[in-house]
Design a protein around this motif. Sequence first.
Motif, PDB file in Angstrom:
ATOM      1  N   GLU A   1      23.665   7.071 -11.679  1.00  0.00           N
ATOM      2  CA  GLU A   1      23.080   8.342 -12.136  1.00  0.00           C
ATOM      3  C   GLU A   1      21.744   8.127 -12.849  1.00  0.00           C
ATOM      4  O   GLU A   1      21.452   8.729 -13.875  1.00  0.00           O
ATOM      5  CB  GLU A   1      24.058   9.085 -13.056  1.00  0.00           C
ATOM      6  N   MET A   2      20.900   7.254 -12.286  1.00  0.00           N
ATOM      7  CA  MET A   2      19.567   7.004 -12.834  1.00  0.00           C
ATOM      8  C   MET A   2      18.533   7.537 -11.844  1.00  0.00           C
ATOM      9  O   MET A   2      18.469   7.077 -10.706  1.00  0.00           O
ATOM     10  CB  MET A   2      19.339   5.516 -13.083  1.00  0.00           C
ATOM     11  N   LEU A   3      17.742   8.496 -12.267  1.00  0.00           N
ATOM     12  CA  LEU A   3      16.671   8.993 -11.422  1.00  0.00           C
ATOM     13  C   LEU A   3      15.526   7.975 -11.408  1.00  0.00           C
ATOM     14  O   LEU A   3      15.509   7.013 -12.177  1.00  0.00           O
ATOM     15  CB  LEU A   3      16.196  10.350 -11.913  1.00  0.00           C
ATOM     16  N   THR A   4      14.566   8.203 -10.519  1.00  0.00           N
ATOM     17  CA  THR A   4      13.502   7.219 -10.300  1.00  0.00           C
ATOM     18  C   THR A   4      12.756   6.822 -11.571  1.00  0.00           C
ATOM     19  O   THR A   4      12.571   5.622 -11.824  1.00  0.00           O
ATOM     20  CB  THR A   4      12.521   7.746  -9.226  1.00  0.00           C
ATOM     21  N   PRO A   5      12.293   7.760 -12.413  1.00  0.00           N
ATOM     22  CA  PRO A   5      11.574   7.338 -13.627  1.00  0.00           C
ATOM     23  C   PRO A   5      12.406   6.424 -14.533  1.00  0.00           C
ATOM     24  O   PRO A   5      11.886   5.461 -15.102  1.00  0.00           O
ATOM     25  CB  PRO A   5      11.248   8.667 -14.319  1.00  0.00           C
ATOM     26  N   ALA A   6      13.700   6.710 -14.650  1.00  0.00           N
ATOM     27  CA  ALA A   6      14.564   5.878 -15.493  1.00  0.00           C
ATOM     28  C   ALA A   6      14.723   4.483 -14.895  1.00  0.00           C
ATOM     29  O   ALA A   6      14.763   3.483 -15.618  1.00  0.00           O
ATOM     30  CB  ALA A   6      15.930   6.541 -15.656  1.00  0.00           C
ATOM     31  N   GLN A   7      14.804   4.410 -13.572  1.00  0.00           N
ATOM     32  CA  GLN A   7      14.916   3.102 -12.941  1.00  0.00           C
ATOM     33  C   GLN A   7      13.625   2.303 -13.081  1.00  0.00           C
ATOM     34  O   GLN A   7      13.658   1.083 -13.304  1.00  0.00           O
ATOM     35  CB  GLN A   7      15.282   3.251 -11.467  1.00  0.00           C
ATOM     36  N   GLU A   8      12.496   2.968 -12.940  1.00  0.00           N
ATOM     37  CA  GLU A   8      11.216   2.282 -13.125  1.00  0.00           C
ATOM     38  C   GLU A   8      11.140   1.670 -14.519  1.00  0.00           C
ATOM     39  O   GLU A   8      10.747   0.508 -14.680  1.00  0.00           O
ATOM     40  CB  GLU A   8      10.063   3.261 -12.920  1.00  0.00           C
ATOM     41  N   ALA A   9      11.522   2.450 -15.523  1.00  0.00           N
ATOM     42  CA  ALA A   9      11.506   1.938 -16.896  1.00  0.00           C
ATOM     43  C   ALA A   9      12.476   0.770 -17.050  1.00  0.00           C
ATOM     44  O   ALA A   9      12.152  -0.239 -17.694  1.00  0.00           O
ATOM     45  CB  ALA A   9      11.858   3.059 -17.874  1.00  0.00           C
ATOM     46  N   GLY A  10      13.663   0.888 -16.471  1.00  0.00           N
ATOM     47  CA  GLY A  10      14.647  -0.185 -16.562  1.00  0.00           C
ATOM     48  C   GLY A  10      14.160  -1.475 -15.932  1.00  0.00           C
ATOM     49  O   GLY A  10      14.410  -2.573 -16.449  1.00  0.00           O
ATOM     50  N   LEU A  11      13.467  -1.369 -14.815  1.00  0.00           N
ATOM     51  CA  LEU A  11      12.925  -2.558 -14.152  1.00  0.00           C
ATOM     52  C   LEU A  11      11.833  -3.202 -15.003  1.00  0.00           C
ATOM     53  O   LEU A  11      11.850  -4.415 -15.245  1.00  0.00           O
ATOM     54  CB  LEU A  11      12.372  -2.193 -12.771  1.00  0.00           C
ATOM     55  N   LEU A  12      10.891  -2.412 -15.449  1.00  0.00           N
ATOM     56  CA  LEU A  12       9.759  -2.955 -16.198  1.00  0.00           C
ATOM     57  C   LEU A  12      10.174  -3.488 -17.559  1.00  0.00           C
ATOM     58  O   LEU A  12       9.558  -4.431 -18.082  1.00  0.00           O
ATOM     59  CB  LEU A  12       8.670  -1.884 -16.353  1.00  0.00           C
ATOM     60  N   GLU A  13      11.222  -2.912 -18.139  1.00  0.00           N
ATOM     61  CA  GLU A  13      11.723  -3.397 -19.425  1.00  0.00           C
ATOM     62  C   GLU A  13      12.753  -4.503 -19.254  1.00  0.00           C
ATOM     63  O   GLU A  13      13.377  -4.942 -20.217  1.00  0.00           O
ATOM     64  CB  GLU A  13      12.328  -2.230 -20.211  1.00  0.00           C
ATOM     65  N   ARG A  14      12.972  -4.937 -18.019  1.00  0.00           N
ATOM     66  CA  ARG A  14      13.861  -6.052 -17.667  1.00  0.00           C
ATOM     67  C   ARG A  14      15.322  -5.779 -18.027  1.00  0.00           C
ATOM     68  O   ARG A  14      16.094  -6.694 -18.289  1.00  0.00           O
ATOM     69  CB  ARG A  14      13.372  -7.366 -18.306  1.00  0.00           C
ATOM     70  N   ARG A  15      15.700  -4.500 -18.009  1.00  0.00           N
ATOM     71  CA  ARG A  15      17.104  -4.134 -18.164  1.00  0.00           C
ATOM     72  C   ARG A  15      17.801  -4.042 -16.820  1.00  0.00           C
ATOM     73  O   ARG A  15      19.023  -4.035 -16.749  1.00  0.00           O
ATOM     74  CB  ARG A  15      17.216  -2.799 -18.914  1.00  0.00           C
ATOM     75  N   LEU A  16      17.007  -3.958 -15.758  1.00  0.00           N
ATOM     76  CA  LEU A  16      17.520  -3.921 -14.395  1.00  0.00           C
ATOM     77  C   LEU A  16      16.831  -5.008 -13.577  1.00  0.00           C
ATOM     78  O   LEU A  16      15.677  -5.356 -13.833  1.00  0.00           O
ATOM     79  CB  LEU A  16      17.244  -2.564 -13.737  1.00  0.00           C
ATOM     80  N   ASP A  17      17.544  -5.523 -12.581  1.00  0.00           N
ATOM     81  CA  ASP A  17      16.958  -6.489 -11.647  1.00  0.00           C
ATOM     82  C   ASP A  17      16.485  -5.799 -10.378  1.00  0.00           C
ATOM     83  O   ASP A  17      15.456  -6.164  -9.814  1.00  0.00           O
ATOM     84  CB  ASP A  17      17.981  -7.573 -11.303  1.00  0.00           C
ATOM     85  N   ILE A  18      17.261  -4.834  -9.901  1.00  0.00           N
ATOM     86  CA  ILE A  18      16.873  -4.053  -8.723  1.00  0.00           C
ATOM     87  C   ILE A  18      17.249  -2.595  -8.960  1.00  0.00           C
ATOM     88  O   ILE A  18      18.057  -2.282  -9.831  1.00  0.00           O
ATOM     89  CB  ILE A  18      17.559  -4.554  -7.432  1.00  0.00           C
ATOM     90  N   GLY A  19      16.667  -1.731  -8.166  1.00  0.00           N
ATOM     91  CA  GLY A  19      17.013  -0.317  -8.239  1.00  0.00           C
ATOM     92  C   GLY A  19      17.111   0.267  -6.839  1.00  0.00           C
ATOM     93  O   GLY A  19      16.450  -0.213  -5.910  1.00  0.00           O
ATOM     94  N   LEU A  20      17.943   1.264  -6.688  1.00  0.00           N
ATOM     95  CA  LEU A  20      17.973   2.078  -5.474  1.00  0.00           C
ATOM     96  C   LEU A  20      17.439   3.446  -5.882  1.00  0.00           C
ATOM     97  O   LEU A  20      18.147   4.247  -6.494  1.00  0.00           O
ATOM     98  CB  LEU A  20      19.397   2.175  -4.915  1.00  0.00           C
ATOM     99  N   LEU A  21      16.188   3.668  -5.588  1.00  0.00           N
ATOM    100  CA  LEU A  21      15.492   4.856  -6.088  1.00  0.00           C
ATOM    101  C   LEU A  21      14.774   5.585  -4.958  1.00  0.00           C
ATOM    102  O   LEU A  21      14.679   5.095  -3.835  1.00  0.00           O
ATOM    103  CB  LEU A  21      14.517   4.475  -7.197  1.00  0.00           C
ATOM    104  N   ARG A  22      14.270   6.758  -5.291  1.00  0.00           N
ATOM    105  CA  ARG A  22      13.556   7.563  -4.301  1.00  0.00           C
ATOM    106  C   ARG A  22      12.073   7.612  -4.660  1.00  0.00           C
ATOM    107  O   ARG A  22      11.713   8.048  -5.751  1.00  0.00           O
ATOM    108  CB  ARG A  22      14.151   8.968  -4.237  1.00  0.00           C
TER     109      ARG A  22
END
Length: 302
Positions: free
Chosen positions: A127-148
């Motif tokens: 339940e993470m929309l694209t902006p939240a995933q972008e932030a998670g990636l850049l802040e190194r909280r995520l390794d990959i994302g499935l985003l639109r």
Amino acid sequence: MELRNLRYFVAVAETRHFGRAAENLHMAQPPLSQSIRRLETELGVELFTRTTRQVVLTGAGEVFRTDVERILKAVDEAVARVARFASGVEGVLRIGLTGAASYRQLPALARLLKREMPHVMLEVHTEMLTPAQEAGLLERRLDIGLLRPPVRQEGISHAAVAAERLVVAVPEQHRLAEAHVVRVEQLRHEDFIMYGATLGSVVDDAVVRSCLASGFYPQRAYEVTETSAALALVAAGLGIAVLPDSIRAAPREGVVCKDIEDALTVRLDLAWREDDESPLLCTLLKVLEQNDMFIDVPEGVA
């Protein structure tokens, strides 16, 4: 206490014979006997009872053997684990994804990883929309994302893994529930259940553009932050929701999904940090490519 001496001890305990143990270890017998003597001196106990005919573990030796075998097994497992980690086939993969992607794309990805990278654990953030995933990636909280896409932040690479038609989810008693196919125009007077206006939803943007192309602006009756919540409100009869086709992978009681003939198609991309050179990510991208997970985006896809 040297690790090799523990291995020498186990070899003698297994064969009950210094000569055969030395052969198995590819060494001469005298150095082996000396190593066992040094180990016994260090421990202050006799590990073996020695006679001219046989070598037998003492009671202390039996106890010591149990612990040493456990220690050596743990050491061997640690060595194998760090080798797998360094080669990119073991570790924890932190993935963020949209709500709809959790219905179809997440199970497919999980099955592939279980088969091709069985030592990798998934840490899933849904339940993470694209902006939240972008932030998670850049802040190194995520390794990959499935985003639109579009991806608006610099430093993020991405590639398409799916292109999905928008479908309309309606209550099972809705006037459109029996329709073979729906046109956007038929949704003009409906109450829309959408994501929050400030969340930056790519799906919402595609819905609005589809409606504007048919001459009206969608009536936003309810806002949600989760796809599952949108479907729950549809089931309750509070409105309709226009969502990606992947929601069909998890049918919900009281909800009927219909194709929309003239709605936009939205893509789903796998995203990762451009500067991420971890072996795990490199292996993952190679596995996805080898299994044809990346697609060429059809012309006209949002």
